[in-house]
Structure formats: structure tokens, C-alpha cells
Design a protein around this motif. Structure first.
Motif, PDB file in Angstrom:
ATOM      1  N   PHE A  93      38.313 -21.794 -56.745  1.00 18.07           N
ATOM      2  CA  PHE A  93      38.458 -22.710 -55.618  1.00 18.07           C
ATOM      3  C   PHE A  93      39.938 -22.866 -55.320  1.00 18.07           C
ATOM      4  O   PHE A  93      40.709 -23.318 -56.164  1.00 18.07           O
ATOM      5  CB  PHE A  93      37.782 -24.045 -55.943  1.00 18.07           C
ATOM      6  CG  PHE A  93      36.294 -23.898 -56.017  1.00 18.07           C
ATOM      7  CD1 PHE A  93      35.516 -24.088 -54.885  1.00 18.07           C
ATOM      8  CD2 PHE A  93      35.684 -23.490 -57.192  1.00 18.07           C
ATOM      9  CE1 PHE A  93      34.141 -23.904 -54.934  1.00 18.07           C
ATOM     10  CE2 PHE A  93      34.311 -23.299 -57.253  1.00 18.07           C
ATOM     11  CZ  PHE A  93      33.537 -23.514 -56.119  1.00 18.07           C
ATOM     12  N   MET A 151      36.790 -28.719 -52.833  1.00 20.98           N
ATOM     13  CA  MET A 151      35.543 -28.643 -52.081  1.00 20.98           C
ATOM     14  C   MET A 151      34.695 -29.823 -52.549  1.00 20.98           C
ATOM     15  O   MET A 151      34.190 -29.830 -53.672  1.00 20.98           O
ATOM     16  CB  MET A 151      34.840 -27.303 -52.327  1.00 20.98           C
ATOM     17  CG  MET A 151      33.802 -26.978 -51.314  1.00 20.98           C
ATOM     18  SD  MET A 151      33.292 -25.229 -51.472  1.00 20.98           S
ATOM     19  CE  MET A 151      32.261 -25.129 -50.026  1.00 20.98           C
ATOM     20  N   CYS A 204      32.141 -21.069 -46.935  1.00 21.25           N
ATOM     21  CA  CYS A 204      33.065 -21.353 -48.050  1.00 21.25           C
ATOM     22  C   CYS A 204      34.298 -20.464 -48.084  1.00 21.25           C
ATOM     23  O   CYS A 204      35.142 -20.629 -48.961  1.00 21.25           O
ATOM     24  CB  CYS A 204      32.314 -21.263 -49.376  1.00 21.25           C
ATOM     25  SG  CYS A 204      31.781 -19.603 -49.806  1.00 21.25           S
ATOM     26  N   PHE A 218      37.652 -21.895 -48.791  1.00 20.31           N
ATOM     27  CA  PHE A 218      37.780 -22.671 -50.018  1.00 20.31           C
ATOM     28  C   PHE A 218      37.831 -21.830 -51.288  1.00 20.31           C
ATOM     29  O   PHE A 218      38.187 -22.337 -52.341  1.00 20.31           O
ATOM     30  CB  PHE A 218      36.594 -23.642 -50.151  1.00 20.31           C
ATOM     31  CG  PHE A 218      36.563 -24.693 -49.086  1.00 20.31           C
ATOM     32  CD1 PHE A 218      37.214 -25.904 -49.277  1.00 20.31           C
ATOM     33  CD2 PHE A 218      35.902 -24.477 -47.894  1.00 20.31           C
ATOM     34  CE1 PHE A 218      37.197 -26.886 -48.297  1.00 20.31           C
ATOM     35  CE2 PHE A 218      35.872 -25.450 -46.907  1.00 20.31           C
ATOM     36  CZ  PHE A 218      36.521 -26.647 -47.108  1.00 20.31           C
ATOM     37  N   ILE A 219      37.427 -20.558 -51.205  1.00 20.40           N
ATOM     38  CA  ILE A 219      37.278 -19.766 -52.428  1.00 20.40           C
ATOM     39  C   ILE A 219      37.978 -18.416 -52.351  1.00 20.40           C
ATOM     40  O   ILE A 219      38.323 -17.928 -51.280  1.00 20.40           O
ATOM     41  CB  ILE A 219      35.788 -19.515 -52.769  1.00 20.40           C
ATOM     42  CG1 ILE A 219      35.138 -18.595 -51.724  1.00 20.40           C
ATOM     43  CG2 ILE A 219      35.034 -20.814 -52.938  1.00 20.40           C
ATOM     44  CD1 ILE A 219      33.798 -18.020 -52.147  1.00 20.40           C
TER      45      ILE A 219
END
Length: 188
Positions: A72, A76, A109, A112-113
Motif C-alpha cells: 500500500f 486505504m 485500487c 493505492f497499491i
């Protein structure tokens, strides 16, 4: 400049690939241990290595497989904090099921990743590490270099010229760092 390798920590090492960087890091660390710049037997630590996937690839759940690691790069909410990692244990309807008991929707996502793998490294007093994820509240930023201290819970943050900046607690659960001895050429 390094006086025949005695002050190898004064040099900048660049390798074209992670594999070649790993070999160069091993050689540098061996030399530094011989000269006493890196001290003692270290502790092992599992860390994350990104595969540097583009955002479009991150959004496609078909690209993921159980066993892959996810880091991450931003907090999140209710899933994970920046710097934490999780292992993918399954994929269900576009959701990545993680070993922390949470699930994330692949299409949403990508900001975020990062995806990659976990690996084990040895950290000894005197080793350099490079942080890969921002923790603004702790004044740790992507690319910052720190030196491992005799206290495994603390690192000495360094200025860009290598001079000590401040002693800080190693962030709990933070796995998104690597050795700071060698960089890959795509960053140089």
C-alpha cells in the motif's frame, strides 16, 4: 575517491536490473563487513519489491494470482496503512482477497497499491536502507535513505549528502523499503 574500497560508502552504485543490483549489493555489503562499516550479524526482515506495473495493468484483476504481494503506497481506509503489505490469497469477481482479511476491488485500487514479491534481507548496524513509500507524519518520504543502528527499532535518517539528520523509530509494519547501497538505472 573510495581509497581502494576502504570508503566504499562514499560511492554511488547503479545497476541496470534488480538482479544485477542484488549481486552488486551483496558484493558491497561483503566489503563493508570486511572493513567494519557494517557490524555484526544482522536480523532478517521480510520486505516488498515492486514489479513496477503500470496503472492499467494494476486495474485488471486478471493479472493477479494468489501468492503475489501487494504494498500500500497510500493509506486505504479500513484496509491498510501506507507502507504495509499483504499477500493475495484469492481473486473473486474482480476483488483481490488479502491475507489481512480484507478485499480490494482491482479497478479502484491502482492509486493505492503496487504489486510485487516479498523477500528476506539481512539488516546489520551500518546498513543503508531506502524508503519507498511516504509517511509524511513521520517525515519519511519515498527515496529517503536511513542507516540501520545498533537498536533494531531505530534508524538514523540521512541528509542527501549522507550526514545524519535525526534518529527515528522504524515504522511498525512498514515493509516497503530496500537496501540503499545500489539503485537501478531507470531511477538515475
Amino acid at each position: 575517491y573510495t581509497e581502494n574500497g576502504q570508503f566504499i560508502d562514499r560511492a554511488i552504485f547503479v545497476a541496470p536490473t534488480h538482479d544485477e543490483g542484488d549481486k552488486l549489493t551483496d558484493a558491497v555489503r561483503s566489503k563493508l563487513k570486511d572493513f567494519g562499516s557494517i557490524k555484526g550479524d544482522g536480523q532478517t526482515k521480510d520486505v516488498f519489491r515492486s514489479w513496477n506495473w503500470p496503472k492499467a495493468r494494476l486495474r485488471d484483476a486478471g493479472n493477479y494470482q494468489p501468492g503475489m504481494a501487494v504494498a500500500f503506497i497510500r493509506n486505504m481506509k479500513d484496509i491498510a496503512k501506507a507502507g504495509e503489505t499483504a499477500k493475495i490469497i484469492g481473486i473473486d469477481n474482480g476483488n483481490l482477497l488479502l491475507d489481512n482479511g480484507k478485499g480490494i476491488y482491482a479497478r479502484r485500487c491502482a492509486e493505492f497499491i503496487e504489486v510485487g514479491e516479498r523477500r528476506t534481507i539481512e539488516l546489520c548496524e551500518g546498513d543503508l536502507i531506502q524508503f519507498n513509500v511516504n509517511l509524511r507524519n513521520q517525515r519519511i518520504y519515498n527515496g529517503n535513505i536511513a542507516m540501520v543502528t545498533a537498536d533494531p527499532g531505530k534508524v538514523m535518517m540521512l541528509y542527501p549528502d549522507g550526514q545524519p539528520r535525526e534518529l527515528v523509530d522504524m515504522p511498525t509494519g512498514y515493509d516497503t523499503f530496500k537496501y540503499g547501497w545500489v539503485t537501478t538505472s531507470y531511477k538515475s
